[in-house]
Every structure is written in C-alpha cells, then in structure tokens.
Motif scaffolding. Structure first.
Motif, PDB file in Angstrom:
ATOM      1  N   THR A   2      -6.021  -7.757  12.872  1.00 59.53           N
ATOM      2  CA  THR A   2      -5.732  -7.795  11.449  1.00 59.53           C
ATOM      3  C   THR A   2      -4.577  -8.751  11.185  1.00 59.53           C
ATOM      4  O   THR A   2      -3.572  -8.750  11.899  1.00 59.53           O
ATOM      5  N   ILE A   4      -2.721  -9.026   8.200  1.00 57.74           N
ATOM      6  CA  ILE A   4      -1.650  -8.323   7.487  1.00 57.74           C
ATOM      7  C   ILE A   4      -2.026  -6.851   7.381  1.00 57.74           C
ATOM      8  O   ILE A   4      -3.143  -6.516   6.980  1.00 57.74           O
ATOM      9  N   GLN A   5      -1.094  -5.997   7.747  1.00 58.69           N
ATOM     10  CA  GLN A   5      -1.318  -4.549   7.668  1.00 58.69           C
ATOM     11  C   GLN A   5      -0.163  -3.932   6.889  1.00 58.69           C
ATOM     12  O   GLN A   5       0.995  -4.012   7.301  1.00 58.69           O
ATOM     13  N   SER A   7       1.287  -0.404   4.991  1.00 60.28           N
ATOM     14  CA  SER A   7       1.108   1.044   5.001  1.00 60.28           C
ATOM     15  C   SER A   7       2.201   1.718   4.171  1.00 60.28           C
ATOM     16  O   SER A   7       3.388   1.676   4.536  1.00 60.28           O
ATOM     17  N   SER A  30      -1.096   0.563   0.456  1.00 52.79           N
ATOM     18  CA  SER A  30      -1.690   0.492   1.797  1.00 52.79           C
ATOM     19  C   SER A  30      -2.874  -0.462   1.735  1.00 52.79           C
ATOM     20  O   SER A  30      -3.766  -0.293   0.896  1.00 52.79           O
ATOM     21  N   GLU A  32      -5.121  -3.799   4.149  1.00 55.43           N
ATOM     22  CA  GLU A  32      -5.295  -4.638   5.332  1.00 55.43           C
ATOM     23  C   GLU A  32      -6.013  -5.923   4.939  1.00 55.43           C
ATOM     24  O   GLU A  32      -6.957  -5.901   4.156  1.00 55.43           O
ATOM     25  N   GLU A  34      -7.873  -9.195   6.721  1.00 49.59           N
ATOM     26  CA  GLU A  34      -8.430  -9.656   7.986  1.00 49.59           C
ATOM     27  C   GLU A  34      -8.134 -11.136   8.213  1.00 49.59           C
ATOM     28  O   GLU A  34      -7.949 -11.901   7.264  1.00 49.59           O
ATOM     29  N   ARG A  35      -8.108 -11.522   9.471  1.00 49.69           N
ATOM     30  CA  ARG A  35      -7.840 -12.924   9.809  1.00 49.69           C
ATOM     31  C   ARG A  35      -8.985 -13.816   9.336  1.00 49.69           C
ATOM     32  O   ARG A  35     -10.154 -13.462   9.427  1.00 49.69           O
ATOM     33  N   ALA A  67       5.179  -2.884   6.914  1.00 48.37           N
ATOM     34  CA  ALA A  67       4.224  -3.989   6.846  1.00 48.37           C
ATOM     35  C   ALA A  67       4.298  -4.757   8.152  1.00 48.37           C
ATOM     36  O   ALA A  67       5.376  -4.937   8.726  1.00 48.37           O
ATOM     37  N   LYS A  68       3.123  -5.202   8.620  1.00 47.75           N
ATOM     38  CA  LYS A  68       3.056  -5.971   9.861  1.00 47.75           C
ATOM     39  C   LYS A  68       2.278  -7.258   9.629  1.00 47.75           C
ATOM     40  O   LYS A  68       1.315  -7.279   8.855  1.00 47.75           O
TER      41      LYS A  68
END
Length: 319
Positions: A2, A4-5, A7, A30, A32, A34-35, A67-68
């Motif tokens: 993923t 960007i995640q 939450s 929240s 996600e 996708e690449r 956030a990731k």
C-alpha cells in the motif's frame, strides 16, 4: 504494498482569541491508497483535504491516529525521499528563473552536479517549460506556475505525488495541461493523490475517490462501482390515478405527472417489482430509459446526507 495507509487520523486546531476552543478539521479518517493509482480526494472548501495532505507531509502533526507512507510512519526522514508535494498556493521566488528554481530545489536531495542538471532538463521538458527556462517566475501565468510546481514536486523522482487543488484557478487549457501531466505520471508508475472540488477532472483521471464532509469520510471506492449503485431507469407510464400511490412507493424520487402520464425513477433492484405491478394492474409503459448517475449527483447526495445526519445528531444531543 500500500502506498498510503491512514488510520483514525484526527486533527484539532485551537481557535478563538481570549478563550481558545478546539475545532476539529479532520475526524477519524481511515483510508488506503494503492501503489500506481490516481486517487481523488473530494470535498467542499474546509472539508479537511488540505489538512490531510499537510499531515501526510509532516508539515503538521495529528491530534490522534497514524499515517504511513510505503509502510513507514510519516515524519521519518526516509519517507520524504519518496514524497513529492505541491501545495494549493505555492510561493516561488519571483526573480528566479525556471531552471534556477529547479536547481535550488535539487540541492535538497542527494544529487551530484551531473544528475541535478539532467533531472532539471527532464522536468522542464516534461512540463513543457524548456523554452521558458530563462524567464523570471514573476512573468509566469497561473498555469505555468502550476506546471513548474509539479516539476519541483517530481524533481527527485518520488514514488508518491501529493497535489493540493492542482487545477484551482486555471483556465481550460491550463487544466488540460495539468491533467495530461497526471496521466503521464501514472504511466510512469507513480501514485498520484490529489485533492480537488472540480468533479469533471476526477471523472476523467481517477481510479478511486474518497469524499470528505466536515472532516469525516462519507464515501470511498472506484467510480464505476459507486455510480453503478445509483443507476436506474426512468419510466413513463399511463394508468389510472388509483395507481399513483403504489408508483410513488416503487419510485426512488417523487413522481411527476404531466398530460396524464406519470414519470418516475426506479432503482435497478426495484425493476422486477415495477414490471410485475405494471402487468398485474394493466399499466401502459410509454418508455423506459436508463439513468446513469454522475459524480456530481453522488457527491451532492452524500454531502447532503452527512449534513442532515449531523443536524439530527446535534438535535438529539441538545435534548
């Protein structure tokens, strides 16, 4: 993986002069991304779009949530190398030329002199400004400034590009140029996450969309799936007035009557019941026409429903 995640991301600002009080700009988001996809982030002005992008870039810090980016927490130095960012109202030094500006930004990344020159030339050509390389930025149009802004955002070849209202204030030609650049970035395998309130651009570009309303996520998904759920049929029928109540029960919107004919909209899942009713009651079908909802219809419906829900909840709380 993923790209960007997000939450439970929440951001409160302190507003007021003498007595500060919290104002929630983002409420438990929240999401996600996708690449490799172009992701549209929609909402009215003040919905929380810019706040979300600033949180992803580490310019501001969340009140709650995480956030990731590419699996790593936002704010770590490693994540910055993979992010490109164009703010809504970028400021560039007026008396620098286009190539001087890109040279300046290139020094923030680990590039030797040869790589800096090569990337600068590639970016000027990418955004169509190579013939304006020696022109001071104060003489650039709004569209040209947006293009040089995108050039600086992708100068270091990031995997993820964040664009805040990239079409805002542009004329039709400028919007077309920026759309073409986003399409090109997608073709290169980049993930493009951009906020906007121009719905036609979203329909033309995005793989998926998310809709914010007053800081809350109210809808997310692929455009084809979201709009298909709201497709239906417009029916025109002739029947006795005694049938009007049942027709209204089957319709998704108020039935209109004109010249002795009833016009109604029916969702696809109600079509079997509607056809059976017509056969049983001797209703004459004049026409059946498919309806495909637009993104504007979906956006308006969700925003209105969310606002109505907040008003109801506010009333209950007050009681």
């Amino acid at each position: 993986m993923t790209a960007i995640q997000i939450s439970g991301l929440t951001k409160d600002y302190q507003i007021g002069f003498w007595r500060k009080r919290p104002w929630r700009a983002l409420d438990g988001l929240s999401l996600e991304v996708e690449r490799g996809e172009v992701f549209g982030f929609l909402g009215h002005n003040g919905a929380g779009k810019t706040t979300t992008l600033k949180l992803l870039t580490g310019l501001i810090f969340p009140t709650a949530g995480t956030a990731k980016v590419l699996g790593k927490p936002v704010g770590q130095p490693e994540t910055f190398r993979h992010l490109g960012y164009l703010p809504e109202n970028p400021y560039f030094y007026d008396y620098l030329t286009a190539q001087e500006l890109l040279d300046y930004f290139a020094h923030f990344f680990q590039m030797d002199a040869g790589l800096r020159v090569r990337r600068r030339e590639e970016m000027l050509k990418l955004v169509g400004l190579d013939s304006f390389r020696d022109m001071p930025l104060r003489k650039f149009s709004k569209g040209m400034l947006q293009r040089i802004g995108i050039a600086q955002a992708v100068l270091h070849d990031p995997e993820i590009v964040l664009l805040d209202e990239p079409m805002s204030g542009l004329d039709p030609m400028g919007r077309r140029e920026v759309r073409d650049l986003i399409v090109q970035m997608k073709a290169e395998g980049k993930t493009v996450f951009f906020s906007t309130h121009i719905l036609s651009d979203v329909e033309a570009l995005c793989d998926r969309v998310a809709i914010l309303n007053r800081g809350k996520l109210v809808g997310v998904g692929r455009l084809s799936e979201l709009l298909r759920q709201r497709s239906g049929v417009e029916a025109v029928v002739e029947c006795a007035s005694s049938c009007s109540a049942e027709l209204q029960h089957l319709a998704s919107k108020p039935v209109t009557v004109s010249g002795g004919q009833y016009r109604l909209e029916i969702q696809e899942e109600n079509m079997p019941r509607f056809l059976a009713f017509c056969q049983t009651e001797g209703v004459r079908l004049v026409s059946l026409n498919p309806i495909r909802a637009s993104l504007e219809d979906y956006f308006t419906e969700l925003s209105q429903s969310a606002s109505d829900g907040e008003h109801v909840s506010s009333g209950v709380s007050a009681l």
